[in-house]
Every structure is written in C-alpha cells, then in structure tokens.
Write an enzyme that holds these catalytic residues in place. Structure first.
Site, PDB file in Angstrom:
ATOM      1  CG  MET A 278      -2.224  -1.054   1.051  1.00  0.00           C
ATOM      2  SD  MET A 278      -3.370  -0.751   2.360  1.00  0.00           S
ATOM      3  CE  MET A 278      -2.368  -1.803   3.692  1.00  0.00           C
TER       4      MET A 278
ATOM      5  CD  GLN B 231       2.928  -3.946  -5.998  1.00  0.00           C
ATOM      6  OE1 GLN B 231       2.857  -2.872  -5.602  1.00  0.00           O
ATOM      7  NE2 GLN B 231       2.238  -5.074  -5.792  1.00  0.00           N
TER       8      GLN B 231
ATOM      9  CB  CYS C 224      -1.406   0.402  -9.736  1.00  0.00           C
ATOM     10  SG  CYS C 224      -1.817   2.119  -9.265  1.00  0.00           S
TER      11      CYS C 224
ATOM     12  CE  LYS D 295      -2.479  -6.399  -4.232  1.00  0.00           C
ATOM     13  NZ  LYS D 295      -2.806  -4.972  -4.674  1.00  0.00           N
TER      14      LYS D 295
ATOM     15  N   GLY E 159      -5.334  -5.491   3.278  1.00  0.00           N
ATOM     16  CA  GLY E 159      -5.065  -4.089   2.903  1.00  0.00           C
ATOM     17  C   GLY E 159      -5.479  -3.394   4.097  1.00  0.00           C
ATOM     18  NE  ARG E 160      -9.825  -1.344   0.864  1.00  0.00           N
ATOM     19  CZ  ARG E 160     -11.071  -1.325   0.093  1.00  0.00           C
ATOM     20  NH1 ARG E 160     -11.399  -0.242  -0.019  1.00  0.00           N
ATOM     21  NH2 ARG E 160     -11.237  -2.446  -0.166  1.00  0.00           N
TER      22      ARG E 160
HETATM   23  C1  LIG Z   1      -3.747   3.539   0.312  1.00  0.00           C
HETATM   24  C2  LIG Z   1      -3.588   2.493  -0.537  1.00  0.00           C
HETATM   25  C3  LIG Z   1      -2.586   2.310  -1.156  1.00  0.00           C
HETATM   26  C4  LIG Z   1      -2.279   1.016  -2.276  1.00  0.00           C
HETATM   27  N1  LIG Z   1      -1.081   1.029  -2.898  1.00  0.00           N
HETATM   28  C5  LIG Z   1      -0.941  -0.095  -3.406  1.00  0.00           C
HETATM   29  C6  LIG Z   1       0.512  -0.397  -3.980  1.00  0.00           C
HETATM   30  O1  LIG Z   1       1.241   0.340  -3.899  1.00  0.00           O
HETATM   31  N2  LIG Z   1       0.639  -1.611  -4.664  1.00  0.00           N
HETATM   32  C7  LIG Z   1      -0.442  -2.682  -4.850  1.00  0.00           C
HETATM   33  O2  LIG Z   1      -0.374  -3.453  -5.573  1.00  0.00           O
HETATM   34  N3  LIG Z   1      -1.699  -2.349  -4.328  1.00  0.00           N
HETATM   35  C8  LIG Z   1      -2.014  -1.058  -3.693  1.00  0.00           C
HETATM   36  N4  LIG Z   1      -2.988  -0.774  -3.072  1.00  0.00           N
HETATM   37  C9  LIG Z   1      -4.209  -1.920  -3.198  1.00  0.00           C
HETATM   38  C10 LIG Z   1      -4.081  -3.043  -1.940  1.00  0.00           C
HETATM   39  O3  LIG Z   1      -2.882  -3.664  -2.203  1.00  0.00           O
HETATM   40  C11 LIG Z   1      -5.388  -3.859  -2.299  1.00  0.00           C
HETATM   41  O4  LIG Z   1      -5.083  -4.682  -3.296  1.00  0.00           O
HETATM   42  C12 LIG Z   1      -6.607  -3.104  -2.000  1.00  0.00           C
HETATM   43  O5  LIG Z   1      -6.721  -2.258  -1.001  1.00  0.00           O
HETATM   44  C13 LIG Z   1      -7.951  -4.296  -1.643  1.00  0.00           C
HETATM   45  O6  LIG Z   1      -7.460  -5.071  -0.331  1.00  0.00           O
HETATM   46  P1  LIG Z   1      -8.017  -4.497   0.738  1.00  0.00           P
HETATM   47  O7  LIG Z   1      -9.609  -4.684   0.590  1.00  0.00           O
HETATM   48  O8  LIG Z   1      -7.865  -5.785   1.860  1.00  0.00           O
HETATM   49  O9  LIG Z   1      -7.786  -3.056   1.175  1.00  0.00           O
HETATM   50  C14 LIG Z   1      -3.429   0.333  -2.240  1.00  0.00           C
HETATM   51  C15 LIG Z   1      -4.358   0.423  -1.544  1.00  0.00           C
HETATM   52  C16 LIG Z   1      -4.670   1.477  -0.652  1.00  0.00           C
HETATM   53  C17 LIG Z   1      -5.942   1.550  -0.013  1.00  0.00           C
END
Ligand SMILES: Cc1cc2nc3c(=O)[nH]c(=O)nc-3n(C[C@H](O)[C@H](O)[C@H](O)COP(=O)(O)O)c2cc1C
Length: 330
Positions: free
Chosen positions: A19, A72, A102, A141, A228-229
C-alpha cells in the site's frame, strides 16, 4: 503448507498488502509483530529506480526482522523492469512482486499497473523475462481483468504460472471498478480450482473481519489472504484473524495502553527512518483507526494530525493515555 518458491509461508498465510505511503518499514514491522506472515513494500516505480530517484530508492529499505518480505515494482518497459530487478536484488528481498493491478490513471495511462490487463501477451512476456533475470521468486499481484467483459483471469494465471511466476495474489475487482462495489472472490476460486494450477493463489479485497478471512479459506479454498485496508491503523487485525482460526472465538480488542504504545512506536520508527517532517506527516493516516471508538476524540485527533512537530504529537499521545486510561473498546 503454502510455498513461494522455496520459502515456506505456512498454512493459509496472511499477507500484508502493498500500500502506497502505508506499507513502509515501520508499519510492516508492527504488522509482522502482530502475525503477518509475508509483507510487501508499497509499489516502486521501475522508471524512478533506474534514474536513481531518491524517493523510489528509499522505498527499497528492508529489515531482517520483517522477512519474508517482497519488494513490489511496477512499469511497462521491459528494459527498465529488468534493470530495476538488478537494483532491487541489491536490497536482498526474499521475493520480487510485480504490480499488474494499480488502477490509477497516471500509472495505467503508461500501460503499467492494471493498464497491462489490456495486453495479456505483454504481461506474460514481461513476467517471463523477469523470472529469467533473477534467482529470486517472482510473484504477481493483479486484478480480475480490465473490465467486467474482459475477465480472463483463469487463463491469465495459468499463463503466468507457465512462465515461472511463483505465486499470484488477485484482488477481486476489475480495473473499471477501482475500489467500488464488493470484491468478487468467485473468479479467484476458479483460478484455484483449475487443476493445472499448483502455485499459491492468494485472495485479496475486502477481508475486513476474521469471519471473512475464514470464508476465503474454507468457502473459497484459497491459499492465503492478502490484507490491506483492514490493517491501516490496526496491525492487530493479523493476530485477531489467527486467534479466530485457532479458537473460533474473537480476541478482545487491544487495550488503550497497547494502542498508545503502538502509536508512539510507529511515530518513533517513522522519524528514525525518514526524519521528523515526513515521519510526522506520513503516520497521520493511522491515528483515526488506532483510537477508533473513543467518544469525543476529535480534539485529540486534531492535535495529532495538525502539528508538524513530533513533540506535539507525542504530547497528544500522553494526554490520551491519561484521559482515557481504562477505556473499554467494544
Ligand atoms: C492507500 C492504498 C495504497 C495502495 N497501494 C498499492 C500499491 O502500492 N500496490 C498494490 O499492488 N496495491 C496497492 N493498493 C491496493 C491494495 O494492495 C489492495 O489490493 C486493495 O486495497 C484491496 O484490498 P483490501 O480490501 O484488503 O484493502 C493500495 C490500496 C490502498 C488503500
């Protein structure tokens, strides 16, 4: 037992999702302590890395205590991706992860991140070239597809496996969905159920309770959950899921003292790692969740998120510790 290459990551591992501006070394350390089995850095631009852009290079910092850790990277240019693999290897990660998920415009418009979902051949050939260029396990991913009408994730995952990808984490949304709606785990289960698949298939998207994590394991049969969140400002999520798996019961939420201690350590580690200004700024987003549930908290939260001076933020933690000692979180 799930394995990423030769790395044993345990039975149904919990992975801290990459993230941006969140999954930095201090936060990864806290999640690791609370039971995350694998952690990932935020995404790092291959173009930034090969130009030695300070911000990208700093993101390569990893620490022994957080292993196994994946770095990553993202990009769409083969040469830049291969050069950045060499740069990344010098930091000694356990895994190199490619971001093909992304959804943001500035990344997608260059054909990187989820942009590559429009060109599966390129996605596969880039992965293959990276696998051949390093001895480290390469993982991917990604999302379900570009949009609802172009979901081919079963075929895509199989092709990635065939060129040497060692694990795949799939966010159950398309690029078109961004973060809207609910993540759909059914297509991820289809990937797992493909009899040709033998690499771990990790599910991602909306795992926000121990019950949901259990569903991902038992109902959808996936090999691990990427979170993640739910972990932002709440690294205890990992231990709560593990406790639930072991006992079928919910662990009591962390006490106020634990929360204050975590906030203090988080801020201190962030300052030690990136200096006071950035450390104070980038830790702010966690505080709402650290102290979620405390009534009339706004006054304290404002103190934590408006001052650029670390001493003020630490003073706010002291006040909270005194003011709400013994507060029972629901
Ligand atoms: C603040 C934020 C930053 C993120 N940055 C990335 C990232 O750098 N690389 C990536 O593959 N996904 C990124 N994501 C996506 C998360 O890795 C994840 O796929 C997505 O939030 C869904 O999972 P969750 O419902 O558990 O949050 C980001 C998500 C959030 C909320």
């Amino acid at each position: 037992m799930a394995k990423i290459g030769d790395i044993n990551v345990g039975e149904f591992p919990l992975l801290l999702a990459p993230m941006e501006d969140v999954s930095d070394p201090p936060f990864r350390a806290l999640c690791k302590e609370q039971g995350a089995d694998v952690v990932y850095t935020e995404f790092i631009s291959s173009e930034g890395l090969i130009r030695d852009a300070a911000k990208s290079v700093m993101k390569l910092d990893i620490y022994e205590k957080e292993r196994p850790v994946g770095i990553q990277i993202f990009g769409a240019n083969l040469e830049s991706m291969l050069q950045s693999v060499e740069i990344v290897e010098k930091s000694g990660p356990d895994i190199i992860d490619i971001n093909f998920g992304c959804p943001v415009k500035k990344v997608v418009s260059k054909g990187a991140g989820a942009g590559i979902l429009k060109d599966i051949d390129l996605m596969v050939s880039l992965t293959e070239a990276m696998v051949k260029h390093t001895k480290l396990p390469v993982t991917v991913k990604t999302r379900l597809g570009w949009d609802h009408d172009s979901i081919k994730i079963v075929e895509v995952a199989e092709r990635l496996q065939d060129v040497g990808c060692q694990a795949i984490a799939i966010h159950g949304r398309t690029r078109a969905q961004m973060y809207k709606g609910e993540a759909d785990w059914r297509p991820i289960a289809e990937v797992k159920n493909n009899p040709r698949m033998h690499i771990p298939v990790f599910g991602n998207g909306d795992v926000d309770s121990p019950e949901r994590a259990m569903e991902m394991r038992d109902k959808f049969g996936l090999d691990g959950a990427m979170i993640g969140r739910a972990s932002i400002g709440y690294p205890w999520f990992f231990r709560e899921v593990k406790h639930y798996f072991k006992t079928g019961e919910h662990l009591a939420p962390p006490s106020l003292q634990e929360r204050v201690d975590a906030a203090r350590r988080h801020l201190q580690m962030a300052i030690d790692w990136k200096g006071e200004k950035l450390g104070v700024f980038e830790t702010r987003r966690h505080y709402t969740n650290y102290f979620k549930g405390i009534p009339h908290f706004k006054e304290y939260r404002m103190k934590m998120v408006t001052s650029d001076d670390a001493a003020d933020v630490f003073a706010a933690f002291d006040e909270v510790e005194k003011e709400f000692s013994g507060y029972e979180f629901a």
